[in-house]
Motif scaffolding. Sequence first.
Motif, PDB file in Angstrom:
ATOM      1  N   VAL A   1       4.930   0.132   6.303  1.00  0.00           N
ATOM      2  CA  VAL A   1       5.639   1.323   5.835  1.00  0.00           C
ATOM      3  C   VAL A   1       7.091   0.970   5.482  1.00  0.00           C
ATOM      4  O   VAL A   1       8.045   1.552   5.987  1.00  0.00           O
ATOM      5  CB  VAL A   1       5.585   2.471   6.867  1.00  0.00           C
ATOM      6  N   CYS A   2       7.221  -0.001   4.602  1.00  0.00           N
ATOM      7  CA  CYS A   2       8.523  -0.489   4.149  1.00  0.00           C
ATOM      8  C   CYS A   2       8.643  -0.251   2.642  1.00  0.00           C
ATOM      9  O   CYS A   2       7.799   0.436   2.055  1.00  0.00           O
ATOM     10  CB  CYS A   2       8.657  -1.969   4.490  1.00  0.00           C
ATOM     11  N   GLN A   3       9.655  -0.831   2.021  1.00  0.00           N
ATOM     12  CA  GLN A   3       9.790  -0.601   0.579  1.00  0.00           C
ATOM     13  C   GLN A   3       8.617  -1.207  -0.186  1.00  0.00           C
ATOM     14  O   GLN A   3       8.128  -0.622  -1.163  1.00  0.00           O
ATOM     15  CB  GLN A   3      11.111  -1.172   0.054  1.00  0.00           C
ATOM     16  N   SER A   4       8.140  -2.390   0.232  1.00  0.00           N
ATOM     17  CA  SER A   4       6.982  -2.994  -0.439  1.00  0.00           C
ATOM     18  C   SER A   4       5.728  -2.137  -0.274  1.00  0.00           C
ATOM     19  O   SER A   4       4.806  -2.220  -1.083  1.00  0.00           O
ATOM     20  CB  SER A   4       6.722  -4.396   0.119  1.00  0.00           C
ATOM     21  N   SER A   5       5.711  -1.317   0.768  1.00  0.00           N
ATOM     22  CA  SER A   5       4.602  -0.380   0.982  1.00  0.00           C
ATOM     23  C   SER A   5       4.721   0.854   0.096  1.00  0.00           C
ATOM     24  O   SER A   5       3.855   1.729   0.145  1.00  0.00           O
ATOM     25  CB  SER A   5       4.561   0.073   2.440  1.00  0.00           C
ATOM     26  N   GLU A   6       5.826   0.925  -0.673  1.00  0.00           N
ATOM     27  CA  GLU A   6       6.116   2.078  -1.536  1.00  0.00           C
ATOM     28  C   GLU A   6       6.381   3.325  -0.699  1.00  0.00           C
ATOM     29  O   GLU A   6       5.958   4.431  -1.016  1.00  0.00           O
ATOM     30  CB  GLU A   6       4.984   2.298  -2.553  1.00  0.00           C
ATOM     31  N   MET A   7       7.132   3.136   0.402  1.00  0.00           N
ATOM     32  CA  MET A   7       7.303   4.211   1.378  1.00  0.00           C
ATOM     33  C   MET A   7       7.971   5.442   0.789  1.00  0.00           C
ATOM     34  O   MET A   7       7.717   6.566   1.234  1.00  0.00           O
ATOM     35  CB  MET A   7       8.086   3.723   2.603  1.00  0.00           C
ATOM     36  N   GLN A   8       8.830   5.240  -0.236  1.00  0.00           N
ATOM     37  CA  GLN A   8       9.485   6.401  -0.843  1.00  0.00           C
ATOM     38  C   GLN A   8       8.510   7.269  -1.625  1.00  0.00           C
ATOM     39  O   GLN A   8       8.834   8.392  -1.998  1.00  0.00           O
ATOM     40  CB  GLN A   8      10.623   5.951  -1.767  1.00  0.00           C
ATOM     41  N   PHE A   9       7.301   6.753  -1.869  1.00  0.00           N
ATOM     42  CA  PHE A   9       6.291   7.462  -2.651  1.00  0.00           C
ATOM     43  C   PHE A   9       5.088   7.862  -1.796  1.00  0.00           C
ATOM     44  O   PHE A   9       4.041   8.212  -2.328  1.00  0.00           O
ATOM     45  CB  PHE A   9       5.844   6.587  -3.830  1.00  0.00           C
TER      46      PHE A   9
END
Length: 312
Positions: free
Chosen positions: A45-53
């Motif tokens: 659940v990080c940026q690579s996980s596209e957490m903002q989306f």
Amino acid sequence: MSNIAQGIIPVMLTPFGTNGKIDWEDYEKLIEWYLANGAESLFAVCQSSEMQFLSLEERVNLAKFTANQVAGRVPVVASGHVSDAIEDQKEELGALVDTGVDGIVLVTNRLAKADQGNDVLRANLDALLDHLPKDMQLGLYECPAPYRRLLTDDEISYCAQTGRFSLLKDVSCDLETVKRRIELTKGTPFGINNANAAIAWKALQAGSTGFCGVFNNIHPDLYRWLKDHGKDHPELAEELAVFLVLAAATEPMGYPKLAKQYHQRIGTLKSDICRVIDFDIRERFWALDDVMDRVVQGTEDFRQKIAALKAN
């Protein structure tokens, strides 16, 4: 408090199916791939996980699924820290407490806006520390989106002295800054884990606790060898470090979809669908497949060189 997230820490991808939902079957395969290829901790659940989306429900489910699948084999940390308002941040971070993860990672640019100073960051950080259980280990991540907020030396020292932080995903991309931070946190549980491939080998030599960059989604085993054995084989380590820097230079060519296409190649994922990238990266970045062919070739070449060392 023991350190939980050290070493080679992949920033995990989120597979999506053609229905737009998380593909849990592929996510399970991806987790096992990380573990089989040198991961010492996992960052979900990080940026690579596209957490903002991702919705809050999806973020919580990802953290829970990761912890359950890993089942204690390595530490798991998760973020999902995306909201603006501090009360919303308390809700989203608090929702991770009972997911089974070993630690929760706070994003530095959520603690203060770009035009706000240290006093705001400290106040918001203290509010979150008061809200989260004192026995929950914590990390910090200088996520570059929506803007990169690097911690000051005073902020690093403050976090280290609380005794509650075990991980900084350092995005300074500057070796001297990494070295200074290592000195600032000596004697505390707070480990400095570099995320920049260009300085990865030198940062490891300087005392960084590991590597937490995006190309742990391509060849984490090579970074693991560099960390564990590079000092014993300096010539090969330097050669490998050059390759790793050049390979990671492809990140602007459509990451994380780029990494998902790599995992399609090797059979981990069925789809390269991203929420953060909705365009055809092959069309935009000419000769992309040829570039990735070379990255794959170089990866296999170095794996063979490492295997030959073990055989002798």
